[in-house]
Design a protein around this motif. Structure first.
Motif, PDB file in Angstrom:
ATOM      1  N   THR A   1      36.570  34.368  28.611  1.00 48.50           N
ATOM      2  CA  THR A   1      35.600  35.043  29.488  1.00 48.50           C
ATOM      3  C   THR A   1      34.211  34.949  28.848  1.00 48.50           C
ATOM      4  O   THR A   1      33.648  35.949  28.410  1.00 48.50           O
ATOM      5  CB  THR A   1      35.994  36.513  29.696  1.00 48.50           C
ATOM      6  OG1 THR A   1      36.149  37.153  28.415  1.00 48.50           O
ATOM      7  CG2 THR A   1      37.292  36.618  30.469  1.00 48.50           C
TER       8      THR A   1
ATOM      9  N   GLU B   1      38.793  38.423  48.112  1.00 43.29           N
ATOM     10  CA  GLU B   1      39.810  38.119  47.095  1.00 43.29           C
ATOM     11  C   GLU B   1      40.862  39.213  47.057  1.00 43.29           C
ATOM     12  O   GLU B   1      42.075  38.949  47.009  1.00 43.29           O
ATOM     13  CB  GLU B   1      39.134  37.956  45.734  1.00 43.29           C
ATOM     14  CG  GLU B   1      40.035  37.414  44.631  1.00 43.29           C
ATOM     15  CD  GLU B   1      40.750  38.493  43.837  1.00 43.29           C
ATOM     16  OE1 GLU B   1      41.621  38.143  43.018  1.00 43.29           O
ATOM     17  OE2 GLU B   1      40.464  39.702  44.052  1.00 43.29           O
TER      18      GLU B   1
ATOM     19  N   ARG C   1      44.861  38.869  48.301  1.00 40.85           N
ATOM     20  CA  ARG C   1      45.925  39.142  47.335  1.00 40.85           C
ATOM     21  C   ARG C   1      46.913  40.170  47.893  1.00 40.85           C
ATOM     22  O   ARG C   1      48.137  40.014  47.762  1.00 40.85           O
ATOM     23  CB  ARG C   1      45.298  39.637  46.027  1.00 40.85           C
ATOM     24  CG  ARG C   1      46.242  39.591  44.833  1.00 40.85           C
ATOM     25  CD  ARG C   1      45.508  39.877  43.536  1.00 40.85           C
ATOM     26  NE  ARG C   1      44.485  38.877  43.236  1.00 40.85           N
ATOM     27  CZ  ARG C   1      44.736  37.651  42.773  1.00 40.85           C
ATOM     28  NH1 ARG C   1      45.983  37.265  42.576  1.00 40.85           N
ATOM     29  NH2 ARG C   1      43.750  36.813  42.524  1.00 40.85           N
TER      30      ARG C   1
ATOM     31  N   THR D   1      48.188  34.708  47.409  1.00 40.33           N
ATOM     32  CA  THR D   1      47.745  34.814  46.013  1.00 40.33           C
ATOM     33  C   THR D   1      47.132  33.521  45.485  1.00 40.33           C
ATOM     34  O   THR D   1      46.218  33.567  44.668  1.00 40.33           O
ATOM     35  CB  THR D   1      48.915  35.249  45.118  1.00 40.33           C
ATOM     36  OG1 THR D   1      50.010  34.347  45.317  1.00 40.33           O
ATOM     37  CG2 THR D   1      49.353  36.659  45.457  1.00 40.33           C
TER      38      THR D   1
ATOM     39  N   ASP E   1      43.553  33.482  43.861  1.00 40.60           N
ATOM     40  CA  ASP E   1      43.350  33.001  42.494  1.00 40.60           C
ATOM     41  C   ASP E   1      42.237  31.954  42.437  1.00 40.60           C
ATOM     42  O   ASP E   1      41.403  31.961  41.522  1.00 40.60           O
ATOM     43  CB  ASP E   1      44.640  32.392  41.942  1.00 40.60           C
ATOM     44  CG  ASP E   1      45.691  33.432  41.601  1.00 40.60           C
ATOM     45  OD1 ASP E   1      45.340  34.623  41.501  1.00 40.60           O
ATOM     46  OD2 ASP E   1      46.868  33.044  41.446  1.00 40.60           O
TER      47      ASP E   1
ATOM     48  N   SER F   1      38.773  33.569  42.924  1.00 45.74           N
ATOM     49  CA  SER F   1      38.387  34.269  41.699  1.00 45.74           C
ATOM     50  C   SER F   1      37.945  33.285  40.621  1.00 45.74           C
ATOM     51  O   SER F   1      36.900  33.472  39.988  1.00 45.74           O
ATOM     52  CB  SER F   1      39.563  35.108  41.184  1.00 45.74           C
ATOM     53  OG  SER F   1      39.282  35.641  39.903  1.00 45.74           O
ATOM     54  N   ALA F   2      38.718  32.231  40.420  1.00 50.25           N
ATOM     55  CA  ALA F   2      38.399  31.265  39.368  1.00 50.25           C
ATOM     56  C   ALA F   2      37.062  30.576  39.630  1.00 50.25           C
ATOM     57  O   ALA F   2      36.258  30.395  38.704  1.00 50.25           O
ATOM     58  CB  ALA F   2      39.515  30.234  39.259  1.00 50.25           C
TER      59      ALA F   2
ATOM     60  N   ARG G   1      34.159  33.044  38.995  1.00 51.26           N
ATOM     61  CA  ARG G   1      33.962  33.298  37.569  1.00 51.26           C
ATOM     62  C   ARG G   1      33.293  32.098  36.889  1.00 51.26           C
ATOM     63  O   ARG G   1      32.380  32.265  36.071  1.00 51.26           O
ATOM     64  CB  ARG G   1      35.297  33.641  36.902  1.00 51.26           C
ATOM     65  CG  ARG G   1      35.774  35.046  37.255  1.00 51.26           C
ATOM     66  CD  ARG G   1      37.089  35.406  36.581  1.00 51.26           C
ATOM     67  NE  ARG G   1      38.234  34.800  37.233  1.00 51.26           N
ATOM     68  CZ  ARG G   1      39.034  33.899  36.686  1.00 51.26           C
ATOM     69  NH1 ARG G   1      38.805  33.470  35.447  1.00 51.26           N
ATOM     70  NH2 ARG G   1      40.065  33.411  37.356  1.00 51.26           N
TER      71      ARG G   1
ATOM     72  N   LEU H   1      36.666  40.727  38.410  1.00 47.41           N
ATOM     73  CA  LEU H   1      37.578  39.592  38.593  1.00 47.41           C
ATOM     74  C   LEU H   1      38.152  39.117  37.262  1.00 47.41           C
ATOM     75  O   LEU H   1      39.330  38.745  37.184  1.00 47.41           O
ATOM     76  CB  LEU H   1      36.847  38.456  39.300  1.00 47.41           C
ATOM     77  CG  LEU H   1      36.424  38.744  40.744  1.00 47.41           C
ATOM     78  CD1 LEU H   1      35.566  37.608  41.283  1.00 47.41           C
ATOM     79  CD2 LEU H   1      37.639  38.976  41.652  1.00 47.41           C
TER      80      LEU H   1
ATOM     81  N   HIS I   1      42.048  39.095  36.345  1.00 54.00           N
ATOM     82  CA  HIS I   1      42.695  37.843  35.958  1.00 54.00           C
ATOM     83  C   HIS I   1      43.424  38.001  34.627  1.00 54.00           C
ATOM     84  O   HIS I   1      44.544  37.505  34.458  1.00 54.00           O
ATOM     85  CB  HIS I   1      41.652  36.730  35.850  1.00 54.00           C
ATOM     86  CG  HIS I   1      42.213  35.422  35.390  1.00 54.00           C
ATOM     87  ND1 HIS I   1      43.064  34.663  36.162  1.00 54.00           N
ATOM     88  CD2 HIS I   1      42.052  34.744  34.214  1.00 54.00           C
ATOM     89  CE1 HIS I   1      43.404  33.573  35.498  1.00 54.00           C
ATOM     90  NE2 HIS I   1      42.805  33.600  34.319  1.00 54.00           N
TER      91      HIS I   1
END
Length: 551
Positions: free
Chosen positions: A210, A490, A494, A499, A503, A506-507, A510, A545, A549
């Motif tokens: 992160t 997101e 979910r 999902t 996912d 979110s990825a 980020r 997020l 994760h």
């Protein structure tokens, strides 16, 4: 747990240097998308106002980290650190500094005025725009006054040369002489320790996976202001650039990001707009130091947010949420209609989304979905079985009306609250009912998920379909990627069981923040950060997020 590396280092053009609780920061950004050549002290009391210009005597490289701001030149350096929320220490070694009023014009009624205080020998700049004073106490070396204090335009300030050190304070009318005795190194170390403790609390999971977590924590920490004016409790401004307000849905995301490690500060964020709830139960559009605006509202995502905030006073929270929900059920429903309406795109938070191109007073499925969640939250928090049944019944009726009246079989439409005309658009807003998750029928959430996937660019969810004729790269809600829509969608995907898509969304978001920082929004085609580059709900979304994760 992996301990975060020292840093982060950031650009002042993107993120101002500030401190938790402070109403001012150091930045070259002096107005909306307006950049000065030199760093300025910019106050956010009574609005955004550049107060002092800090100009080194020679060319420098400016480096900002959470604990210290540094100007480095060939022959010396200048360092600045916060001692308290309203006080900075500035030290020069071999490099001089001209500290001058940003506004050179003095009139009988406005402008900056510099004088020497006979009580302690300090120099004081009074500034009309903020209604505050800025005291400069020389701790080492000597200061030479610059300019004259006559009416008109003139340079007003101080020149510092050689080796020197000052304390600079923002205050109201009077205070005791500056008492500080701590060496500069200790001041800077203590400031950094305060930030490190904050980051450890809100993102204890941060590490190599992160890489933007520390900077996201800094954006939040540095945007906190202490109570003053209409800001009734410690508050995370949306930015310490020009977006220096708290809007009545932004605060939900900062509250969620803070809730795990700093629950009291998180509840302060959630409660702040409710401190200004009007007689009808409506929340203000925005709150800042010297202004509260009621001409618009913001979408009722507060029931959704409450489900993610532990603790709080159950009785008080129920009462506030009840009044806010009742506002929508009474003031925002046409006679005989089950579904509520927005008066303008601004009420939805999606100011210029194409959903509103054919009308402003509109019944939309996103609004109904948010209220279904809010009604169900009221049912969970109700003080007795009768109240719980009443709220549950209202939630069921609104859900059924939304599906019966706005779902066409493959999409949701908007409906004019005046004429009854319906239409669809290419806006991601039309897909926001996915926030209901598995409370939607399976064919409905599956169809929404498929359409949401069509908005997904390599960088995230475009708010207008990329193939739409109305798409604009920097079109605000007509194309760019935004944090709140990303987090809400997101989460809904979910809970609906999609999902893999959740996912991926979110990825990509980020990675976008790790690449382009925490801008107000992002170009969906290029990933470039747009507009205000230090936006706290974007930083909050990254932390939300990233934490999810990790779990």
């Amino acid at each position: 747990m992996t301990v975060a590396a020292p840093g982060p280092v950031f650009s002042l053009r993107d993120i101002p240097f500030s401190h938790r609780g402070s109403w001012f920061g150091l930045s070259p950004v002096i107005a909306e998308r307006t950049y000065a050549q030199d760093v300025h002290l910019v106050s956010h009391q009574s609005g955004m106002h550049p107060i002092l210009r800090l100009a080194p005597d020679a060319g420098c490289v400016v480096t900002a980290t959470p604990g210290q701001l540094t100007w480095s030149g060939d022959d010396g350096h200048i360092a600045l650190a916060y001692e308290r929320a309203d006080t900075v220490r500035v030290r020069g070694r071999g490099l001089g500094l001209r500290l001058t009023a940003a506004d050179p014009v003095l009139t009988s009624f406005s402008g900056p005025y510099l004088y020497r205080d006979p009580a302690d020998g300090s120099y004081v700049l009074t500034v009309y725009q903020t209604g505050r004073r800025y005291r400069i106490t020389v701790l080492d070396g000597a200061a030479v006054p610059l300019g004259v204090q006559a009416l008109g335009a003139a340079e007003r300030g101080l020149a510092l040369t050689g080796d020197w050190e000052i304390a600079l304070e923002e205050y109201e009318t009077a205070r005791a002489p500056y008492p500080g005795t701590e060496p500069f190194e200790q001041v800077a170390k203590a400031a950094r320790a305060e930030f490190d403790a904050f980051a450890a609390a809100v993102a204890p999971w941060r590490g190599d996976a992160t890489p933007a977590a520390d900077l996201a924590a800094y954006v939040l920490w540095s945007a906190v202001v202490r109570p003053a004016g209409f800001v009734t409790r410690p508050a995370v401004l949306m930015s310490k650039h020009w977006m220096d307000k708290v809007w009545s849905w932004d605060h939900c995301f900062t509250a969620i990001a803070l809730a795990g490690g700093l629950p009291e500060l998180a509840w302060d964020q959630f409660r702040l707009p409710f401190d200004h709830q009007d007689a009808a139960g409506a929340l203000p559009d925005s709150v800042t130091h010297s202004e509260i605006l009621y001409n618009f509202v913001k979408p009722p995502i507060h029931g959704w947010a409450l489900g993610r905030l532990p603790g709080g006073d159950p009785e008080e929270t129920y009462r506030l949420l009840e009044r806010w929900t009742t506002f929508w059920l009474t003031a925002r429903r046409a006679p005989g209609r089950e579904l509520p309406h927005y008066h303008h795109g601004n009420d939805s938070g999606w100011d210029n989304a194409t959903t509103f191109d054919r009308g402003r007073v509109v019944e939309t499925a996103d609004l109904a979905a948010f209220l279904v969640l809010q009604l169900r939250e009221l049912a969970r928090r109700a003080p007795d079985a009768d109240a719980a049944a009443r709220w549950s019944g209202a939630a069921g009726r609104m859900r059924e009306a939304m599906l019966r009246e706005l779902w066409t079989g493959d999409r949701f439409v908007a409906r004019c609250a005046l004429s009854g005309e319906t239409w669809s658009s290419s806006s991601l807003l039309d897909l926001m009912p996915i926030v209901l998750g598995d409370d939607l029928p399976e064919p409905v959430h599956t169809a929404l998920a498929a359409r949401i996937a069509e908005h997904l660019t390599p960088f995230g969810l475009a708010t207008e379909h990329p193939s739409s004729e109305h798409y604009e790269d920097d079109g605000y809600w007509r194309g760019p990627i935004w944090a709140p829509s990303t987090v809400l969608i997101e989460d809904g995907l979910r809970r609906a069981g999609h999902t893999a898509l959740a996912d991926e969304i979110s990825a990509r978001f980020r990675r976008l923040c790790e690449r382009s920082g925490f801008a107000e929004n992002f170009d969906a085609r290029t990933g470039e950060g747009l507009r205000d580059r230090a936006y706290t709900w974007t930083a909050a979304a990254y932390l939300i997020l990233a934490a999810a994760h990790g779990r």
